[in-house]
Write a protein that holds these residues in place. Sequence first.
Motif, PDB file in Angstrom:
ATOM      1  N   ILE A 193       1.149  -1.151   0.115  1.00 26.38           N
ATOM      2  CA  ILE A 193       0.162   0.237   0.029  1.00 26.38           C
ATOM      3  C   ILE A 193       0.910   1.286  -0.207  1.00 26.38           C
TER       4      ILE A 193
ATOM      5  N   THR B  22      -2.149   6.631   0.082  1.00 27.66           N
ATOM      6  CA  THR B  22      -3.511   5.748  -0.807  1.00 27.66           C
ATOM      7  C   THR B  22      -4.405   5.325   0.484  1.00 27.66           C
TER       8      THR B  22
ATOM      9  N   ALA C  94      -6.942   2.502   1.082  1.00 29.96           N
ATOM     10  CA  ALA C  94      -7.486   1.130   0.664  1.00 29.96           C
ATOM     11  C   ALA C  94      -8.187   0.834   1.248  1.00 29.96           C
TER      12      ALA C  94
ATOM     13  N   GLU D  99      -8.873   4.666  -2.249  1.00 28.22           N
ATOM     14  CA  GLU D  99      -9.016   4.701  -4.050  1.00 28.22           C
ATOM     15  C   GLU D  99      -8.090   3.204  -4.132  1.00 28.22           C
ATOM     16  N   ARG D 100      -8.424   2.226  -3.791  1.00 31.17           N
ATOM     17  CA  ARG D 100      -7.881   1.022  -3.844  1.00 31.17           C
ATOM     18  C   ARG D 100      -9.074   0.098  -3.171  1.00 31.17           C
TER      19      ARG D 100
ATOM     20  N   ILE E  84      -9.168  -3.717  -2.051  1.00 28.11           N
ATOM     21  CA  ILE E  84      -8.807  -5.370  -2.179  1.00 28.11           C
ATOM     22  C   ILE E  84     -10.158  -6.260  -1.903  1.00 28.11           C
TER      23      ILE E  84
ATOM     24  N   GLN F 162      -7.879  -7.189  -6.887  1.00 28.24           N
ATOM     25  CA  GLN F 162      -7.257  -5.988  -6.726  1.00 28.24           C
ATOM     26  C   GLN F 162      -8.015  -4.917  -8.105  1.00 28.24           C
ATOM     27  N   TYR F 163      -8.373  -3.781  -7.342  1.00 30.84           N
ATOM     28  CA  TYR F 163      -9.173  -3.007  -8.083  1.00 30.84           C
ATOM     29  C   TYR F 163      -8.409  -1.433  -7.453  1.00 30.84           C
ATOM     30  N   GLU F 164      -8.137  -0.764  -9.218  1.00 33.19           N
ATOM     31  CA  GLU F 164      -6.978   0.169  -8.711  1.00 33.19           C
ATOM     32  C   GLU F 164      -7.439   0.866  -9.816  1.00 33.19           C
ATOM     33  N   GLY F 165      -6.945   2.578  -9.796  1.00 36.52           N
ATOM     34  CA  GLY F 165      -6.810   3.505 -11.164  1.00 36.52           C
ATOM     35  C   GLY F 165      -8.258   3.595 -11.519  1.00 36.52           C
TER      36      GLY F 165
ATOM     37  N   LYS G 114     -10.840   0.927 -11.248  1.00 35.34           N
ATOM     38  CA  LYS G 114     -11.967   1.528  -9.248  1.00 35.34           C
ATOM     39  C   LYS G 114     -12.363   2.381 -10.030  1.00 35.34           C
TER      40      LYS G 114
END
Lengths: 313, 270
Positions: B29, B33, B35, B217-218, B220, B230-233, B236
């Motif tokens: 992490i 961030t 999460a 922002e993320r 898990i 995982q979802y990010e960017g 997400k």
Amino acid sequence: MTLVIGALTIGLILSLLSMGVWISFRVLRYCDITVDGSITLGASVVAILLVKGWSPWTATLVATLAGAAAGLVTGILHTRFKIQELLAGILVMTALYSVNLRVMGRSNVPLLDVETLASPMARLITRCSSNSDTLGVCGWQVPVQDAAMLVTVLLVTVAVALVIRWFLLTHIGTALRATGDNPQMVRAQGVNHRTMVVFGLASANGLVGMSGALLAQYQGFADVQMGIGMMVWGLASIIIGEALAGRTTPGLALCGAIMGTILFRLLVAIALRWGLNPNDLKMVTALFVFAALVLPDSVKSAMHRFFKRQHHA
Amino acid sequence: MLDLRQIRKTFFPDTPNEVQALCGIDLLIPEGTFAAIIGTNGSGKSTLLNAVAGAFELDQGGIHIDGREITTWPEYRRAGLIGRVFQNPFAGTAADMTIAENIALAMRRGCRRGFGLALHRTARAEIAERVRTLNLGLENRLDNPIGTLSGGQRQALTLLMATWRRPRLLLLDEHTAALDPKSAAQVAELTLTLIRQEKLTALMVTHSMQQAVQLPERIIMMHKGRVVRQYEGQEKDRVRAPDLLAAFDQVRRREQLDPAVAALLAKQYG
């Protein structure tokens, strides 16, 4: 008057014990039965040191430290070796019986004609009262020795209570109070709760040791049996004190502990004067604590049931 | 920055009740961030947070915060770097102590506690000022026992206490789950404000898919002691609560298949 002065003096001496029990039982929420052994330890250490000619102040300090050492051992047994709190106290209390016999060399040490904490005060009062053996208080003649002991223990008790109150408002004192309230929260705030428990128990038993040291000097002897039931005595005093002063702040709770101990001692003295068999005293004390712990809830639920029935009827 | 390397934990090993709670988790992490960890009951979300907080010893693996290895540090020492808010609103505060005293404890988190007065005049003024920012009217009740407050008020104060001294990592363990919807929304909003204001690195366990989608922002996703997705960017930003629920179903269906078939399907369809 002798009854009142005696009850006040013993009450003040035992209020040190009550403050110790208050720290372990109310602040740390730890049922510490070491008290029954550490009060005798304080008494036996001071007795043997006074007989050997030590200064009463030094002897009392060493007795306090001895009591603290007993609390330290209980704390370590509980936190380090994961022994249940009651069992850790019982183990140390049992061991202290032998330790006290070892310290004194026999079961009873008399303190005849030795210098005590009250001796300088007695000399001062004697000098002020034109070398008389008695002192006039409200028309009553009080032996100088008794008055000197009362003034000395009053000063010691008030000083100790003020120090404890100040300590409990410091950063470490606040952490100690929170340790009993919520150990999980305390750890999350960066406090080593085990160290706090050990430190709290050492402080509590140090006070109890000091109480034992003063008691031995007041009654003129140390006895290996003198600690039996002292934990319950402390609890009874705290319960009375909480009824008198509440427990919203450390200051009030400490005042309550002192007032409760004195009142309880006065009640005991009156009961004994009215013919209570001294052999029954421990049982009466235990019954009182039982009633004080159980009755409020029982009365509350009985009232609740009564009003509920009335409401339905 | 939080860096977890192959952390493993098995409870009741070599007994019929053996539970593999964490099965070799690798997680990074980055600094600043926020999460969220989601997963079914028993997936290891809270266990992961407790492992980071130091509530128990790991069987294997390492935990690093800002490059410092803290794997062997006891819980109270880690508190110097980590702020925590628990699921139970009553777990984060000492009920019999006043609001001011509770906060005074938090003010020394990670510092040496000495014999100075915990609540001197400057500290009181600072506490009143920071508590006022919560807009709960508690600045006038600083001497009231914290146990007299509602769950939402206590949780807001716990959050304030956890972030009083900027933590290197903030752990939020379903901290709105035990609150009524209005209080939960207020605490969630406060969480977001504090995290953004202080640019905190934070890890939040939640069962609320809405929260998972809206706040961090993320995301898990955990299942049976493993990080499964995982979802990010941009991914997400696009994901919605029903997508997360569908992803859970997919994980469960894959679990019921023969492992070889599941691996083949995963290779084919992601």
